[in-house]
Structures are given as C-alpha cells and as structure tokens.
Scaffold this motif. Structure first.
Motif, PDB file in Angstrom:
ATOM      1  N   ASN A  50      45.723  43.504  38.126  1.00  0.00           N
ATOM      2  CA  ASN A  50      46.752  44.222  38.886  1.00  0.00           C
ATOM      3  C   ASN A  50      48.009  44.425  38.054  1.00  0.00           C
ATOM      4  O   ASN A  50      48.618  45.498  38.066  1.00  0.00           O
ATOM      5  CB  ASN A  50      47.092  43.454  40.164  1.00  0.00           C
ATOM      6  CG  ASN A  50      45.994  43.545  41.200  1.00  0.00           C
ATOM      7  OD1 ASN A  50      45.200  44.480  41.199  1.00  0.00           O
ATOM      8  ND2 ASN A  50      45.920  42.563  42.077  1.00  0.00           N
ATOM      9  N   ASN A  73      49.815  29.284  35.587  1.00  0.00           N
ATOM     10  CA  ASN A  73      48.714  29.065  36.528  1.00  0.00           C
ATOM     11  C   ASN A  73      47.364  29.224  35.851  1.00  0.00           C
ATOM     12  O   ASN A  73      46.383  28.578  36.236  1.00  0.00           O
ATOM     13  CB  ASN A  73      48.821  30.039  37.703  1.00  0.00           C
ATOM     14  CG  ASN A  73      50.098  29.844  38.503  1.00  0.00           C
ATOM     15  OD1 ASN A  73      50.653  28.751  38.538  1.00  0.00           O
ATOM     16  ND2 ASN A  73      50.576  30.907  39.138  1.00  0.00           N
ATOM     17  N   ASN A  89      40.813  30.930  37.930  1.00  0.00           N
ATOM     18  CA  ASN A  89      39.819  31.292  38.932  1.00  0.00           C
ATOM     19  C   ASN A  89      39.806  32.803  39.109  1.00  0.00           C
ATOM     20  O   ASN A  89      40.524  33.532  38.414  1.00  0.00           O
ATOM     21  CB  ASN A  89      40.112  30.585  40.268  1.00  0.00           C
ATOM     22  CG  ASN A  89      41.552  30.764  40.717  1.00  0.00           C
ATOM     23  OD1 ASN A  89      42.132  31.845  40.582  1.00  0.00           O
ATOM     24  ND2 ASN A  89      42.158  29.697  41.236  1.00  0.00           N
ATOM     25  N   GLN A  90      39.000  33.260  40.064  1.00  0.00           N
ATOM     26  CA  GLN A  90      38.862  34.702  40.270  1.00  0.00           C
ATOM     27  C   GLN A  90      40.160  35.341  40.736  1.00  0.00           C
ATOM     28  O   GLN A  90      40.453  36.487  40.400  1.00  0.00           O
ATOM     29  CB  GLN A  90      37.755  34.958  41.306  1.00  0.00           C
ATOM     30  CG  GLN A  90      37.397  36.431  41.493  1.00  0.00           C
ATOM     31  CD  GLN A  90      36.882  37.063  40.216  1.00  0.00           C
ATOM     32  OE1 GLN A  90      36.112  36.451  39.480  1.00  0.00           O
ATOM     33  NE2 GLN A  90      37.304  38.290  39.939  1.00  0.00           N
ATOM     34  N   LYS A  91      40.987  34.593  41.480  1.00  0.00           N
ATOM     35  CA  LYS A  91      42.265  35.126  41.935  1.00  0.00           C
ATOM     36  C   LYS A  91      43.167  35.446  40.747  1.00  0.00           C
ATOM     37  O   LYS A  91      43.869  36.464  40.740  1.00  0.00           O
ATOM     38  CB  LYS A  91      42.946  34.113  42.852  1.00  0.00           C
ATOM     39  CG  LYS A  91      44.275  34.590  43.401  1.00  0.00           C
ATOM     40  CD  LYS A  91      44.914  33.544  44.295  1.00  0.00           C
ATOM     41  CE  LYS A  91      46.284  34.023  44.792  1.00  0.00           C
ATOM     42  NZ  LYS A  91      46.942  33.006  45.647  1.00  0.00           N
ATOM     43  N   VAL A  92      43.131  34.598  39.731  1.00  0.00           N
ATOM     44  CA  VAL A  92      43.956  34.807  38.546  1.00  0.00           C
ATOM     45  C   VAL A  92      43.525  36.071  37.818  1.00  0.00           C
ATOM     46  O   VAL A  92      44.363  36.870  37.388  1.00  0.00           O
ATOM     47  CB  VAL A  92      43.880  33.582  37.618  1.00  0.00           C
ATOM     48  CG1 VAL A  92      44.597  33.859  36.305  1.00  0.00           C
ATOM     49  CG2 VAL A  92      44.505  32.373  38.294  1.00  0.00           C
ATOM     50  N   ASN A 101      42.096  38.650  39.032  1.00  0.00           N
ATOM     51  CA  ASN A 101      42.491  39.816  39.831  1.00  0.00           C
ATOM     52  C   ASN A 101      43.969  40.136  39.630  1.00  0.00           C
ATOM     53  O   ASN A 101      44.361  41.303  39.540  1.00  0.00           O
ATOM     54  CB  ASN A 101      42.207  39.554  41.307  1.00  0.00           C
ATOM     55  CG  ASN A 101      40.721  39.526  41.625  1.00  0.00           C
ATOM     56  OD1 ASN A 101      39.914  40.079  40.876  1.00  0.00           O
ATOM     57  ND2 ASN A 101      40.358  38.868  42.712  1.00  0.00           N
ATOM     58  N   GLU A 102      44.798  39.086  39.550  1.00  0.00           N
ATOM     59  CA  GLU A 102      46.229  39.301  39.333  1.00  0.00           C
ATOM     60  C   GLU A 102      46.483  39.887  37.947  1.00  0.00           C
ATOM     61  O   GLU A 102      47.336  40.761  37.774  1.00  0.00           O
ATOM     62  CB  GLU A 102      46.981  37.979  39.495  1.00  0.00           C
ATOM     63  CG  GLU A 102      47.044  37.498  40.934  1.00  0.00           C
ATOM     64  CD  GLU A 102      47.823  36.203  41.065  1.00  0.00           C
ATOM     65  OE1 GLU A 102      48.105  35.579  40.026  1.00  0.00           O
ATOM     66  OE2 GLU A 102      48.149  35.833  42.201  1.00  0.00           O
TER      67      GLU A 102
END
Length: 363
Positions: free
Chosen positions: A225, A210, A216-219, A221-222
């Motif tokens: 985490n 991905n 993107n910002q979601k990546v 963050n993951e």
C-alpha cells in the motif's frame, strides 16, 4: 501527534477521455472532473501602503485592476465554466492556448512563455483536515505585468499563509511584484510536497520496526500500500521538479533578476522532496527483501528442526523394526533384559545424534 493522511486509491496513472481525441489544442473545453458547483473569484490588490480584498461577481470586475500600479492576485476556484474562462481570455487579451492549458487538469506540469503572459502549471497536494486524505489538484498560474491569476479546481487551498503575510504587511511580499508572489505560492506548494512525503515516511519508518518484530501478511500488505501511495506522490513530484528547474532557467521579461535567486531555493526544496521520495521507495524495496528473507529464514529453521528429528527417529525406527520382526529364533528373546537394552540403545543413539548436530551447529 501527527495525523497521518490517507492517500487516494490509484486506478491508473494517466487518464484520457475519448471525447478529447481530435480536439484542437486551443479548444476551450474543460478536460477534468468537476469538483465544485460554483466558480468563486477572489481578488487581493495591494502595494506597500494599501490593501483591498474582496470577492468578485464577474470577470469584468477584474478589469479595473488591470492597469493599476498595484499588485493584483486573482484567485479562481472552479474551472468547469468555460464561459468564465473565455471572459478571462477577453479581459486580459490572452492567447486561447493559455486558457486551453488551464482547462486541461491532466496536463503535465510546465512553464510556457507567451507574448503578454507566462503560464506555470503544477500539481498541488494538500491534506484535508476533516478526512485526513491527501487531495491532488491542478494549479495554474498566469503572470501578466501586474496581475497574477491562480486557477484551482475547487475551493480551499494551502495559500492562506501567503494571504496572512500580505495582510500583516510583511515587507518583502508587499514590496514585491507578481513574480515574487508567484514564487511565494510555488514555495507553499513545494513545502506541502515535503510535508506529505514526510508523513508517509514516518509510517514507513514505523513499519520497519514492526517488520523486524513480527513479519506477517498484514505487514506485506502495508508495504504494498505504501509503495502504491509513494508512486502516486512521485507522479506529481518528479514532473514538478522538471518544471521548476525549467522555470529557473527562463528568460522572461515578467520575472526580475532578484526573484530568480528565490527560484534557486525552490530547486533545492523540490530536489529534497524528490530525493526523499526516491529514498523511501528504496527503503520499501529493502523492507520487502527483509520480509522475504525473514520468512525464508524462519522456514529454514522449521525445516531444520523437522529434519533433525526426522534423522533422529530413522535409526530408532530401524531398531524398533528389527525387534518387531516375527522370526521364531531371535537370540535376544531369551535374555531377560532385552527390552531395556533396546531402549538404552535407542536413547544413546538419539542423544549421540543430538550432540553431534549441536557440535556441527546445525541447530
């Protein structure tokens, strides 16, 4: 399809209660969180021919197995009742330091030899089938001549395959002693390390795909985490590796030479788990670098695009500015096609600059 577990949030990597400061090392005080209301004592007593499996009411009920020639596995779920722990100390003539160590759930994994027993402490990971979360608890094993006592923080464990092997009369475990039983339990613990890390690794590898397609910002963050979750796992795996390597080097009278060979197998498995955790940590760091590189590359492309058009429009603006001046005598004003000539010059300049930039491979 594998159900991916959600690891618990980490607030800190070490917890020390203020009330524990100054306590004597052999003080029988529960140092941990109460995770069950009832202390459950289960026993499996077996040899090559017989098998007894039951739930006991009191610790005193264990005394009958103490001097038998059979192998006895006593499993205790729940550590908060210090009176029960004192009873174990009394029934098995254990040093109070042993039970004090058992009651300290924040203790680092270790192996300690005492006069009449060996103590093995390790963190146990298991995935809750209902919530999908990874549960971490302290596991303590106390080995005596013919009794193995396992202490867990709560009911429910990963040892059911070992119980099934005993029930199914598997030759090796039914012929073995408490040291082989201890190996079987530790082997299950280490296998679960590998399982939990592999599940997390699957998510990390999927994230890499991905990352290349749509950063993107979601990546990001993951990624952060997963780094936190991996650090949480490494907190258990690395000390466990040190403990198992120490266990393989001990010269205990309670561990036979044949079982030391199996402890060598544990060394290989725990090393594999440790290496996998380190490898995935490097992968996450690489993914973080890839993310920043990709974002920087996209930003550079955008700036290059804007710069090209800015440079193109600078001379056009210059030409337009000249023809927009308010002088009384401008030679081109008397020429019928001056307007079209101006546009022609502007188009030629723009196309010429585009061809020049393309030839230089600037875009």
């Amino acid at each position: 399809m594998i159900h991916l577990p959600t690891l618990p949030k980490i607030t800190r990597f070490i917890h020390k209660s203020k009330h524990d400061i100054g306590l004597a090392p052999d003080e029988l005080v529960f140092r941990g969180q109460k995770k069950t209301d009832e202390v459950v004592i289960r026993v499996i007593d077996f040899d090559t021919e017989t098998l007894l499996e039951e739930k006991l009411i009191t610790v005193e009920d264990v005394r009958q197995f103490k001097n038998d020639n059979t192998v006895t596995w006593v499993n205790v779920d729940g550590l908060h009742n210090t009176e029960i722990m004192k009873d174990f100390t009394s029934v098995f003539d254990l040093d109070t330091l042993v039970m004090a160590e058992v009651l300290n759930t924040e203790a680092r994994p270790r192996v300690v030899e005492y006069d009449n027993c060996d103590l093995i402490s390790i963190k146990m990971l298991r995935v809750d089938d209902t919530t999908g979360k990874t549960i971490v608890e302290n596991l303590s094993l106390v080995l005596t001549d013919n009794v193995l006592i396992s202490f867990q923080e709560q009911k429910g464990d990963v040892f059911e395959p070992v119980r099934e092997r005993i029930r199914m009369q598997k030759k090796r475990i039914r012929n073995g002693k408490v040291d082989y039983l201890a190996f079987a339990l530790l082997d299950i613990v280490v296998d679960n390390y590998l399982y939990v890390i592999s599940v997390l690794g699957e998510k990390i590898e999927t994230l890499e795909e991905n990352l290349l397609i749509n950063p993107n910002q979601k990546v990001i963050n993951e990624i952060n985490n997963y780094k936190r979750e991996l650090n949480f796992l490494r907190k258990s795996v690395k000390p466990a590796k040190e403990m198992i390597f120490s266990l393989a080097k001990t010269d205990s009278d309670l561990i036979t030479a044949g079982v030391y060979v199996h402890f060598k197998e544990l060394e290989d498995n725990i090393s594999q788990a440790n290496d996998a955790a380190d490898d995935y940590r490097e992968i996450l760091s690489d993914q973080l670098n890839i993310y920043h590189t990709t974002i920087s590359s996209k930003l550079n492309d955008i700036m290059k695009f804007l710069t090209v058009f800015s440079v193109i429009f600078i001379p056009l603006t210059f030409i337009a500015g000249i023809y927009g001046t308010n002088f009384e005598y401008v030679p081109e004003l008397s020429y019928k096609y001056s307007y079209f000539v101006m546009w022609g010059v502007m188009v030629v300049v723009a196309i010429g600059m585009l061809l020049f930039f393309r030839r230089k491979k600037w875009f």
